[in-house]
Design an enzyme around this catalytic site. Structure first.
Site, short mmCIF file in Angstrom:
data_model
loop_
_atom_site.label_atom_id
_atom_site.label_comp_id
_atom_site.label_asym_id
_atom_site.label_seq_id
_atom_site.Cartn_x
_atom_site.Cartn_y
_atom_site.Cartn_z
CG ASP A 60 48.09 13.92 -17.14
OD1 ASP A 60 49.27 14.05 -16.77
OD2 ASP A 60 47.31 14.88 -17.29
CD GLU A 78 37.01 9.98 -13.90
OE1 GLU A 78 37.65 9.00 -14.38
OE2 GLU A 78 37.29 11.16 -14.16
CB SER A 136 33.77 16.59 -20.58
OG SER A 136 35.15 16.74 -20.86
#
Length: 287
Positions: A72, A146, A191
């Site tokens: 990823d 992000e 998280s």
């Protein structure tokens, strides 16, 4: 989105610092060429495995589709670097199950045949566009997962003033603030206690990191909003983009974040199921 009108040339980018990928790349190249599809290799990847490659800009300009071989992280890097060219990207997963790279090594031969037959889909993923303005310069960037405002390792907690449309709405006091895309909701955001948001939604997610107040909660905003962040006087932080780019952020600087004008394009198997990936990745539903 509909499949590409033509697929005659693909550009391949390999996971950095992985010369062991040479044999697999040769296999992938042979599979594409067997279907009449020309393969171009990124020059940095080529240098790593001792094969001549071409400049990344040329690779993006001339290819109908890009192929990321790695995990990823590799795919996210390719998405960010190639974003100005608007090319769809296929991720081949060389490790554990990924959220974005759903084609495994043992599936490549069959999937290449499906690509040639048009039996695949192209999904749109929202991107963030950021502008960091300081008294001396302005930097623009794009984020797939992000943009994080985070305290520096040797500093204490930071204050981040947040506004929407010139209207202040909150001051975050803690270790930092995550501004995530729906795709990034299952990355650092989850998280930190943020929500999981369906990846094809049109939202921005604001999640505080280790907030000093229990009243600081994640916030999901519609895509038409623009968020502006400022540091309070005397404080300094870092801006981390997709875990791959770091910029200084201090008093007097302004960070503006909005949804980018166009999405990133990811190539998936037709049967790709996001909720199945969630179940397998997070063991949801297990007794």
């Amino acid at each position: 989105m509909q499949p590409l009108s033509s697929l005659s040339k693909v550009g391949v980018i390999l996971r950095p610092s992985s010369p062991s990928l040479k044999e697999f790349f040769l296999q992938v190249r042979s599979l594409f060429e067997r279907e009449g599809i020309e393969v171009m290799l990124d020059s940095i990847s080529g240098g790593m495995i001792g094969i001549y490659g071409c400049d990344f800009q040329r690779l993006c300009s001339e290819s109908d589709m890009l192929v990321s071989i790695g995990g990823d992280g590799t795919l996210i890097s390719v998405v960010r670097r190639s974003y100005p060219y608007g090319k769809p990207i296929l991720g081949i997963n060389m490790g554990r199950l990924g959220f974005l790279t759903d084609v495994r090594q043992d599936e490549v031969e069959v999937f290449v045949q499906k690509l040639k037959a048009g039996e695949y889909r192209i999904d749109s993923r929202l991107m963030l566009e950021g502008e960091l303005s300081s008294p001396k310069s302005t930097q623009r960037f794009f984020a797939f997962n992000e943009a994080i405002v985070t305290r520096r390792p040797i500093s204490g907690m930071i204050h981040v003033k947040a506004s929407i449309g010139e209207e202040p709405f909150n001051t975050y006091f803690g270790d930092g603030l995550i501004v995530a895309t729906p795709t990034g909701s299952t990355a650092y955001n989850i998280s930190a206690g943020g929500p999981v948001v369906y990846p094809y939604s049109k939202n921005m997610i604001l999640t505080p990191i280790c907030a000093h107040s229990l009243t600081q909660r994640p916030l999901v905003l519609p895509s038409e909003f623009e968020v502006e962040l400022e540091m309070l006087e005397g404080e300094f932080a870092n801006i981390v983009v997709d875990g791959q780019e770091i910029m200084d952020f201090g008093y007097g600087d302004r960070l503006r974040l909005k949804v980018a004008d166009r999405p990133a394009l990811l190539v998936h198997k037709k049967e790709h199921n996001y909720f199945q990936v969630l179940r397998e990745k997070f063991s949801w539903g297990d007794a």
